[in-house]
Structures are given as C-alpha cells and as structure tokens.
Design a protein around this motif. Structure first.
Motif, PDB file in Angstrom:
ATOM      1  N   PRO A 318       0.843  -1.204   0.000  1.00 30.85           N
ATOM      2  CA  PRO A 318       0.000   0.000   0.000  1.00 30.85           C
ATOM      3  C   PRO A 318       0.872   1.245   0.000  1.00 30.85           C
ATOM      4  CG  PRO A 318      -0.775  -1.585   1.619  1.00 30.85           C
ATOM      5  CD  PRO A 318       0.542  -2.099   1.139  1.00 30.85           C
ATOM      6  N   ALA A 319       0.531   2.197  -0.800  1.00 27.80           N
ATOM      7  CA  ALA A 319       1.363   3.391  -0.939  1.00 27.80           C
ATOM      8  C   ALA A 319       1.377   4.239   0.329  1.00 27.80           C
ATOM      9  CB  ALA A 319       0.858   4.234  -2.113  1.00 27.80           C
ATOM     10  N   HIS A 320       2.562   4.717   0.682  1.00 28.74           N
ATOM     11  CA  HIS A 320       2.732   5.749   1.723  1.00 28.74           C
ATOM     12  C   HIS A 320       2.185   5.300   3.078  1.00 28.74           C
ATOM     13  CE1 HIS A 320       2.177   8.247  -2.135  1.00 28.74           C
ATOM     14  NE2 HIS A 320       3.463   7.973  -1.980  1.00 28.74           N
ATOM     15  N   ARG A 321       2.416   4.040   3.418  1.00 31.90           N
ATOM     16  CA  ARG A 321       1.992   3.534   4.720  1.00 31.90           C
ATOM     17  C   ARG A 321       3.189   3.527   5.664  1.00 31.90           C
ATOM     18  NH1 ARG A 321      -1.786  -1.717   5.299  1.00 31.90           N
ATOM     19  NH2 ARG A 321      -3.181  -0.196   4.295  1.00 31.90           N
ATOM     20  N   LEU A 322       3.152   4.384   6.665  1.00 31.06           N
ATOM     21  CA  LEU A 322       4.241   4.509   7.633  1.00 31.06           C
ATOM     22  C   LEU A 322       3.932   3.693   8.882  1.00 31.06           C
ATOM     23  CD1 LEU A 322       4.331   7.083   5.746  1.00 31.06           C
ATOM     24  CD2 LEU A 322       5.530   8.213   7.624  1.00 31.06           C
ATOM     25  N   ILE A 323       5.006   3.279   9.569  1.00 29.73           N
ATOM     26  CA  ILE A 323       4.833   2.445  10.749  1.00 29.73           C
ATOM     27  C   ILE A 323       5.864   2.836  11.795  1.00 29.73           C
ATOM     28  CG2 ILE A 323       6.382   0.657   9.825  1.00 29.73           C
ATOM     29  CD1 ILE A 323       4.780  -1.450  11.254  1.00 29.73           C
ATOM     30  N   THR A 324       5.505   2.679  13.054  1.00 26.53           N
ATOM     31  CA  THR A 324       6.471   2.719  14.143  1.00 26.53           C
ATOM     32  C   THR A 324       6.067   1.660  15.144  1.00 26.53           C
ATOM     33  OG1 THR A 324       7.659   4.138  15.710  1.00 26.53           O
ATOM     34  CG2 THR A 324       5.281   4.438  15.580  1.00 26.53           C
ATOM     35  N   VAL A 325       7.055   1.039  15.779  1.00 25.69           N
ATOM     36  CA  VAL A 325       6.810   0.001  16.781  1.00 25.69           C
ATOM     37  C   VAL A 325       7.412   0.492  18.087  1.00 25.69           C
ATOM     38  CG1 VAL A 325       7.203  -2.392  17.449  1.00 25.69           C
ATOM     39  CG2 VAL A 325       6.839  -1.814  15.034  1.00 25.69           C
ATOM     40  N   ASP A 350      -2.190  11.119   1.025  1.00 23.84           N
ATOM     41  CA  ASP A 350      -2.741   9.789   1.309  1.00 23.84           C
ATOM     42  C   ASP A 350      -1.887   8.990   2.292  1.00 23.84           C
ATOM     43  OD1 ASP A 350      -0.613   9.376  -0.390  1.00 23.84           O
ATOM     44  OD2 ASP A 350      -1.597   7.780  -1.549  1.00 23.84           O
ATOM     45  N   ALA A 351      -0.901   9.612   2.905  1.00 24.43           N
ATOM     46  CA  ALA A 351      -0.041   8.916   3.862  1.00 24.43           C
ATOM     47  C   ALA A 351      -0.824   8.538   5.122  1.00 24.43           C
ATOM     48  CB  ALA A 351       1.153   9.790   4.235  1.00 24.43           C
ATOM     49  N   THR A 352      -0.475   7.379   5.687  1.00 22.17           N
ATOM     50  CA  THR A 352      -1.062   6.921   6.958  1.00 22.17           C
ATOM     51  C   THR A 352       0.057   6.485   7.894  1.00 22.17           C
ATOM     52  OG1 THR A 352      -1.315   4.643   6.161  1.00 22.17           O
ATOM     53  CG2 THR A 352      -3.187   6.145   5.844  1.00 22.17           C
ATOM     54  N   LEU A 377      -5.411  14.737  12.325  1.00 20.99           N
ATOM     55  CA  LEU A 377      -4.814  13.502  11.808  1.00 20.99           C
ATOM     56  C   LEU A 377      -5.527  12.238  12.274  1.00 20.99           C
ATOM     57  CD1 LEU A 377      -1.043  14.421  12.389  1.00 20.99           C
ATOM     58  CD2 LEU A 377      -2.300  14.504  10.222  1.00 20.99           C
ATOM     59  N   THR A 378      -6.677  12.400  12.935  1.00 17.82           N
ATOM     60  CA  THR A 378      -7.353  11.255  13.533  1.00 17.82           C
ATOM     61  C   THR A 378      -7.633  10.149  12.522  1.00 17.82           C
ATOM     62  OG1 THR A 378      -8.384  12.681  15.187  1.00 17.82           O
ATOM     63  CG2 THR A 378      -9.367  10.516  14.848  1.00 17.82           C
ATOM     64  N   ALA A 379      -8.020  10.507  11.316  1.00 16.67           N
ATOM     65  CA  ALA A 379      -8.355   9.508  10.298  1.00 16.67           C
ATOM     66  C   ALA A 379      -7.115   8.839   9.713  1.00 16.67           C
ATOM     67  CB  ALA A 379      -9.169  10.152   9.183  1.00 16.67           C
ATOM     68  N   ALA A 380      -5.955   9.456   9.911  1.00 15.98           N
ATOM     69  CA  ALA A 380      -4.738   8.951   9.273  1.00 15.98           C
ATOM     70  C   ALA A 380      -3.810   8.195  10.223  1.00 15.98           C
ATOM     71  CB  ALA A 380      -3.971  10.106   8.633  1.00 15.98           C
ATOM     72  N   VAL A 381      -3.981   8.389  11.537  1.00 15.75           N
ATOM     73  CA  VAL A 381      -3.093   7.753  12.525  1.00 15.75           C
ATOM     74  C   VAL A 381      -3.870   6.706  13.306  1.00 15.75           C
ATOM     75  CG1 VAL A 381      -1.578   8.109  14.499  1.00 15.75           C
ATOM     76  CG2 VAL A 381      -1.723   9.856  12.714  1.00 15.75           C
ATOM     77  N   THR A 382      -3.308   5.508  13.392  1.00 17.01           N
ATOM     78  CA  THR A 382      -3.971   4.401  14.084  1.00 17.01           C
ATOM     79  C   THR A 382      -3.069   3.842  15.172  1.00 17.01           C
ATOM     80  OG1 THR A 382      -5.115   3.793  12.043  1.00 17.01           O
ATOM     81  CG2 THR A 382      -5.067   2.144  13.808  1.00 17.01           C
ATOM     82  N   PHE A 383      -3.608   3.694  16.383  1.00 21.78           N
ATOM     83  CA  PHE A 383      -2.932   2.947  17.439  1.00 21.78           C
ATOM     84  C   PHE A 383      -3.380   1.497  17.317  1.00 21.78           C
ATOM     85  CE2 PHE A 383      -2.633   7.215  19.250  1.00 21.78           C
ATOM     86  CZ  PHE A 383      -1.327   7.214  19.721  1.00 21.78           C
ATOM     87  N   CYS A 384      -2.458   0.623  17.024  1.00 17.73           N
ATOM     88  CA  CYS A 384      -2.790  -0.786  16.785  1.00 17.73           C
ATOM     89  C   CYS A 384      -2.612  -1.597  18.059  1.00 17.73           C
ATOM     90  CB  CYS A 384      -1.910  -1.360  15.684  1.00 17.73           C
ATOM     91  SG  CYS A 384      -2.025  -0.461  14.125  1.00 17.73           S
ATOM     92  N   GLN A 385      -3.485  -2.566  18.258  1.00 21.97           N
ATOM     93  CA  GLN A 385      -3.387  -3.427  19.431  1.00 21.97           C
ATOM     94  C   GLN A 385      -2.089  -4.220  19.394  1.00 21.97           C
ATOM     95  OE1 GLN A 385      -6.890  -5.874  19.773  1.00 21.97           O
ATOM     96  NE2 GLN A 385      -8.077  -4.232  20.699  1.00 21.97           N
TER      97      GLN A 385
END
Length: 445
Positions: A318-325, A350-352, A377-385
C-alpha cells in the motif's frame, strides 16, 4: 515475568534463547513473579514449559503446560440452602439477602474458574480462592478486618499445601510480607523473611539441579540481582545492559551512572557485563575503569525462519503507509513521531501512520490522542493493538519512523529492515548508528 504483552527486554530474552537452542546449548528463562496466567502467556509468546520456568510454578510442582484435572465449577462446595444466581460473567450464591459466595471465570463459557470469593454475615469478603488458568486451585488468600490480605496459601495441582506467606502492618499502616514459608519441601520446612531470600533459594536449587557452575544472565537487575548476588552455590553471573546506563541518556560521559550499574561494575559477585553496541562500551570505559569482562552482543536476532521469508516488493505494498513500533512511553518520544508525520501528510495527502505497541502510560496515551486530533490527523493515525507477530505490519509498510529519546539498541528497527522497510531515525545513543547506513537503508533525521 513473561506477560501477554511482552516488553523489549522479554523479547530480547526470548530471542537470545533461540540463539542458545540453535547452537545446541541448554538454556531457560527463569522468572520470579506469581502469575496465574503465566502458561497462557507462554503460548502467546510461542514458548513452552521446557523453555521458561517460574519460581512459584517450581515450588507448586506445576511446571507443565497442563494439569492432571481441571476443577469443574459445578463441583464446588456451596453454602447450604443457598440460592444460586447465575449471571453472564459470574455466579452468586445467596442466603436470603446476603451474598455468601461469588464465582468468576476466565472464559465466557464459564468452564475455567478465575476466583471464588467468600463473604461473612456483614457482607465482608473474608477469603479469596484464586485458580490457575490451567484449571486448579492455586492460591488462597485470607483477608483481615480491613479487607487486606493477611496470609496466603499455595497449592499443587493435586491440592497439597506447599507455600504460605503472612502479612503484617507497620505503625505507618504499610502492609509488609513478614514471613514466607515453604511447606515440606523435600522433607523440610524453609522460612524466609522476604521474596529476595526465596528467590536466592530458587536460583540455588535450579543451579544444583543442573550440576552447578552454570551461567546466570541478569536481564532485569532490580528484580533478580538480590537473588543472584547472594547465591551460595558455584555459578557465574553476567549482567545484560538493555538500555542506557547513565541518568542523563544523551550525556553518558558527564552524567552519573545508575546506582545498579555502579554496583554491577564494582561487585566481586558479578563476573561480567554484556552491552549492545561498541559505542556504549567505549563510553563506559571512559567513565569507569572496571576490570570486569565487558563484551558487545546486540539483542536483535533473526532466526532462519525469519530470514527465509520472501518480502513483498515495495511496488506491491500500500502506498505511503508509515509504521512505528514502540510502547506508549516517554522514552519513545511519540509526540515527535506525530509531528513529523504531520509534515509528511502535508506533502503526501494519502499517507497513513500505524503505531504498534502497548500502552505503558495511559496519561501520555490520552495526550497523544488529543495531539493527533488537534492536528486533524485522527483519520490517518492508528494505534494498533499489541501483537506478537508483526510480520504482516512490516510487509505492508513503506517507511519506519523512530523518534526515541534513547535506546539500548533498537530491535524493531532491525526487524523492519529485515522486511525491506527503510528507516528514518534520530541518531541517538544507542543503536541507530549500528543499524542504519545513512542514505542506503534509511536516513538520520
């Protein structure tokens, strides 16, 4: 302790265990704290009872993943003439208007008992029976007039009493564990004044059982060192530095060493120390001229299975999908991650951003949510379980962001690179300089 949501230190221990096993060396993770869900947590982290041993499991003769018999809730002895009231998550037994017994469960199907509580005529809880997730009565707590634990009794899966502990209150009202007792352990009773003494006894027993002269690696110093330092059987003790060693992380040459590090470097009972980077070793040697053996062994380990995984080509992700752990903790400086993403989002609409990690600080978590909302940025940033297996997250990511204040090394960065994810990171102490080739597999911000 191996929790369902393991921290970086526990992940480092589990990775090191893989190295020992790959080289046909016998090794185990030893843990101290009592946890009735311990064996469930082992499975979550892909471990078994031959790879990890808990102090209380050992003395409760409950080291196996399963037990001979699971207690059936319907076989519990209930108050005579009680009215049974079954509810969704618990059962109540009442005599008239008085609750005399309450049963709660681990599972929604009510097949595994969690806790059985008993109440007196005034509605006070006087006894609490706690069950192991495997299905046996593990711990009985007797409560005092104020509802505090007065004493504890532990059982084997077959119901034999093996351990008791007692609590008293200081004049200031603080509850302290005043006596710990192993009951009929190998034909004798043993008395201890505190958990550190019992931990020392446990380590010596394990050491003797394995022929003595074993190597013990201290990962959580503040928990295990009192037990390791006072062992009486022959052994080697090595301390692992998982993080920075000075009170001001980015000033290692001018700020004081942590007290436990000073102790480890000076104590004749400590045989050596493992650090994660050559830079940290060089800094330490400048400020402390210890004669101890100091070696560098990074905590990041990729086994053959992980290395054999075919990475998804970047064009297919998926384009422009950023991640941090990163766990939600001030050390990780996630405010900067969010602010950096805001700049990226302005240029790449379209970055997330997906943030993977358990909440270590709820107040900080709420502040981060508000910061995200304030930036739109609420729609673009997700806190993942939290999840043990992040392979799918890495395989679908195009960039990894790291804004930590300090690190011991940076296992997640190594994992990201193994899946072909480039990194942007602060060049902090320590780790990024050993992992990132600036302009090749990532960039320093």
């Amino acid at each position: 302790m191996i929790d369902a949501k393991a921290s970086g230190i526990e992940h480092a221990m589990m990775k090191r265990l893989k190295v020992f096993q790959a080289n046909q060396q016998h090794a185990m993770i030893l843990t101290r704290d009592y946890n009735r869900e311990y064996h469930r947590n082992l499975k979550i982290n892909h471990l078994n009872a031959e790879q990890a041993l808990n102090l209380f499991d050992y003395f409760q003769e409950a080291v196996r993943d399963t037990v001979p018999a699971v207690v059936d809730p319907d076989t519990l002895v209930v108050p005579r003439d009680a009215l049974e009231i079954k509810k969704t998550n618990y059962w109540l037994y009442c005599l008239g208007d008085l609750i005399r017994m309450k049963v709660t469960f681990f599972e929604s199907n009510q097949s595994r008992i969690d806790t059985v509580s008993y109440f007196d005529q005034f509605g006070n809880e006087v006894q609490r029976d706690r069950y192991d997730v495997r299905g046996f009565l593990s711990l009985r707590e007797s409560l005092d007039f104020d509802g505090n634990v007065a004493n504890e009794t532990m059982f084997t899966p077959t119901g034999k009493i093996v351990y008791q502990s007692y609590y008293r209150r200081t004049p200031a009202g603080q509850a302290i564990n005043s006596l710990l007792r192993l009951v009929n352990y190998r034909g004798n009773d043993y008395y201890f004044d505190n958990l550190d003494e019992l931990l020392r006894f446990f380590f010596d027993e394990i050491n003797q059982n394995a022929g003595s002269h074993n190597v013990f690696i201290s990962d959580r110093s503040y928990i295990v060192e009192p037990g390791l330092i006072n062992m009486v059987t022959p052994r080697k003790m090595v301390c692992y530095a998982h993080n920075v060693m000075t009170t001001v992380p980015d000033e290692p040459l001018t700020s004081p060493l942590f007290d436990e590090v000073k102790f480890e470097l000076s104590s004749p009972r400590v045989d050596g120390m493992i650090l994660q980077t050559a830079e940290q070793l060089a800094d330490l040697k400048q400020v402390n001229h210890t004669k101890k053996s100091l070696v560098v062994i990074p905590s990041a380990v990729l086994d053959n299975t992980e290395l054999a995984v075919a990475n998804v080509p970047m064009k297919q992700r998926p384009a422009h999908r950023l991640i941090t752990v990163a766990r939600i903790h001030e050390q990780k400086h996630l405010e900067h991650t969010i602010l950096a993403f805001e700049l990226i989002k302005a240029q790449v609409p379209d970055a997330t951003l997906a943030i993977h990690g358990y909440v270590n600080d709820d107040k900080l978590y709420q502040k981060l949510i508000k910061l995200i909302a304030s930036k739109g940025l609420t729609a673009a940033v997700t806190f993942c379980q939290y999840t043990v297996d992040l392979s799918s997250a890495y395989q679908n990511a195009t960039l990894y962001l790291s804004t930590s204040r300090y690190e011991g090394y940076g296992m997640a960065m190594v994992e990201a690179l193994s899946y072909g994810v480039p990194i942007i990171s602060y060049n902090i102490k320590y780790g990024p300089a050993d992992i990132i080739l600036d302009g090749h597999n990532g960039f320093f911000g």
